[in-house]
Design a protein around this motif. Structure first.
Motif, short mmCIF file in Angstrom:
data_model
loop_
_atom_site.label_atom_id
_atom_site.label_comp_id
_atom_site.label_asym_id
_atom_site.label_seq_id
_atom_site.Cartn_x
_atom_site.Cartn_y
_atom_site.Cartn_z
N ASP A 397 -15.34 -7.49 -24.84
CA ASP A 397 -15.27 -7.59 -26.31
C ASP A 397 -16.47 -6.12 -26.72
O ASP A 397 -16.15 -5.26 -27.28
N ARG A 398 -17.73 -6.46 -25.47
CA ARG A 398 -18.63 -5.33 -26.03
C ARG A 398 -18.33 -4.21 -25.17
O ARG A 398 -18.96 -2.98 -25.46
N GLY A 399 -17.40 -3.71 -24.09
CA GLY A 399 -16.59 -2.83 -23.61
C GLY A 399 -15.46 -1.82 -24.71
O GLY A 399 -15.84 -0.88 -25.13
N ALA A 400 -15.41 -3.05 -25.68
CA ALA A 400 -14.56 -2.61 -26.53
C ALA A 400 -15.16 -1.52 -27.60
O ALA A 400 -14.64 -0.53 -28.48
N LEU A 401 -16.31 -2.32 -28.22
CA LEU A 401 -17.17 -1.76 -28.85
C LEU A 401 -17.87 -0.63 -28.63
O LEU A 401 -17.82 0.07 -29.26
N THR A 402 -18.16 -0.27 -27.33
CA THR A 402 -18.46 0.24 -26.92
C THR A 402 -17.50 1.92 -27.19
O THR A 402 -17.61 3.10 -27.78
N VAL A 403 -16.10 1.77 -26.49
CA VAL A 403 -15.46 2.26 -26.81
C VAL A 403 -15.08 2.72 -28.91
O VAL A 403 -15.12 4.47 -28.61
N HIS A 404 -15.24 2.05 -29.89
CA HIS A 404 -15.12 2.20 -31.31
C HIS A 404 -16.44 3.27 -31.16
O HIS A 404 -15.86 3.57 -32.46
N ALA A 405 -17.80 2.95 -30.91
CA ALA A 405 -19.21 3.46 -30.92
C ALA A 405 -18.94 5.11 -30.79
O ALA A 405 -19.09 5.99 -31.80
#
Length: 500
Positions: A397-405
């Protein structure tokens, strides 16, 4: 534990020393691991594998597995012996047609070939074995191979190979595969790549043959044996599609089919966003025995529970996303797991946008808001989670947020250019997080250290959801859960469970 005569091994080692004496070569045993900081015993040094030919017989009654694996490899240094990762009982080993001595303990099969090996020398290693895989445990009492009601499944991450074929078990040494398994008539066998046909044998058994022609990591090589409904078709791009559904799916069966049968459609969508599909076949397998889903190359495997609430194409998008992020471009070390799970999770965000069930921004906002600042979730670093947290929810989840960032920071045009050029540049290879960061900075023309340090390498909840301020959405305005997120949550519940 099975240990051959130490005296025999000593004689062979002495012969190797004699061979190399008086030359410029400094022979030594090959390393028992590739140096992965999380899992030091994984993989081996001194050789590189090009192909595995796995030819087995499996009797579901009693979970009896026997057969031979032939390994084609090349020595990468002068060595007196080399290791294979393997846990089953070995009957014999030949190296370049000569009987080799060996010892076996704690998952390491140490092979001492006659006369040693010179750098650049071609190797044909033939290992014959016979065992009951589900009865074989590692040092922690864990068995990756699972006996099922009608057969078995050899599926797992980060390790499974050692329970059914000897290998150099690390993603940095990929190879092509032939997998051939004979079973009693009426039993089906699934594996990776193209199906080469079923051969009837005179003893009331049938042999199932599969071939993977593209480089494939050992943990992504799988076998599923039992009672399956197998559907074969052709994708719009002409590739063969093989889907298989356990006959024990119950009321989830139709929902599973309504999801997995859309595999070619999901692959087409992903190709538009991240580049050409790298492999020669497509498909999926659904079973009630797994407890999670895994991105086995060309043919992901899904637990039936993913479909208990109806069709779920989000888990399909996740596992097919791995065909690019994890399978074609693999981790260099298991510490680089964000390159697998962060991007596969973000493929769910993209699919949600595509089907109109919530934008990537809405899903990012909801994910960010789902974890309070004092949650342990924010204490796990996706960029270096630790060996015991490789599959923690934060990596997803935080990994996906990083990609979105990253997407927010560089804009859509550069973002998708980064993804497409990355998957092309690293196709069939492996990579580190640092390499990806450097690539993203090169393509975008922007310094991105602060972004990645914040989202991957700094404990604590970042001050704001990525992109929220840029689109003018107040933090408290995201009160409704995006339609897609309900199924994404289920995906993560199961993806995080039972992984070893």
């Amino acid at each position: 534990m099975s240990i051959r005569s130490k005296a025999t091994a000593a004689v062979a080692t002495a012969a190797a020393v004699t061979l190399f004496a008086g030359t410029a070569f400094a022979a030594a045993p090959g390393a028992p691991g590739v140096g992965d900081p999380y899992f030091p015993s994984y993989g081996n040094g001194g050789y590189d594998v090009s192909h595995y030919d796995i030819r087995l017989n499996y009797q579901p009654a009693g979970d009896k597995l026997s057969g031979t694996t032939t390994i084609l490899a090349k020595a990468t240094e002068d060595i007196t012996q080399f290791n294979l990762d393997f846990r089953l009982k070995v009957k014999s080993i030949r190296v370049n047609n000569a009987v080799a001595s060996y010892s076996q303990a704690d998952g390491e099969l140490v092979v001492t070939p006659r006369g040693g090996l010179r750098k650049g020398q071609d190797l044909t290693v033939v290992v014959t074995y016979d065992d009951v895989p589900s009865a074989v445990k590692d040092q922690n009492g864990f068995a990756a191979w699972e006996k099922t009601a009608d057969g078995a499944i050899g599926i797992g991450e980060p390790e499974i190979a050692a329970w059914w074929f000897p290998s150099n078990d690390h993603p940095t040494d990929k190879a092509t595969f032939d997998v051939s398994v004979a079973v009693p008539d009426g039993v089906e066998v699934l594996s990776n790549g193209r199906f080469l046909g079923q051969t009837r044998q005179i003893n009331g058994w049938s042999r199932w043959n599969w071939r993977s022609t593209k480089p494939q990591a050992t943990y992504l090589t799988f076998v599923a044996i039992g009672q399956f409904e197998i559907r074969q078709s052709t994708a719009p791009n002409g590739q063969p599609v093989v889907n298989a559904y356990s006959e024990r799916l119950g009321e989830n069966g139709d929902a599973a089919k309504a999801s997995i049968e859309r595999t070619p459609e999901v692959i087409e969508f992903l190709e538009q966003n991240v580049g050409p599909y790298a492999f020669e076949a497509q498909g999926g397998v659904v079973t009630p025995d797994l407890g999670y889903a895994l991105e086995n190359q060309t043919r992901p495997t899904y637990d039936t529970a993913f479909f208990r609430r109806g069709a779920n194409t989000y888990v399909v998008a996740h596992e097919l996303g791995h065909q690019w992020f994890g399978d074609s471009v693999s981790v260099h070390h298991w510490r680089d797991i964000w390159l697998n799970e962060g991007f596969a999770s973000y493929m769910e965000f993209l699919w949600s946008e595509h089907v109109g069930e919530g934008t990537a921004q809405e899903n990012a906002d909801f994910t960010y808001d789902s974890y309070p600042a004092d949650s342990p979730f924010w204490q796990v670093l996706p960029g270096d989670p630790g060996a015991d947290k490789v599959f923690d929810g934060a990596v997803y989840d935080r990994g996906a947020l990083t990609v979105h960032a990253l997407r927010v920071a560089v804009g859509d045009a550069k973002f998708f250019e980064i993804l497409k050029t990355w998957t092309a540049k690293k196709r069939y290879s492996d990579a580190t997080i640092e390499e990806f960061i450097a690539h993203a900075e090169e393509i975008s023309g922007q310094p991105l250290d602060e972004l990645f340090n914040t989202w991957l390498f700094t404990k604590g909840k970042p001050a704001e959801a990525p992109g929220r301020a840029s689109v003018g959405v107040a933090a408290k305005s995201v009160t409704a859960e995006p339609k897609a997120h309900q199924k994404i949550k289920l995906t993560h519940e199961l993806l995080d469970a039972n992984k070893h």
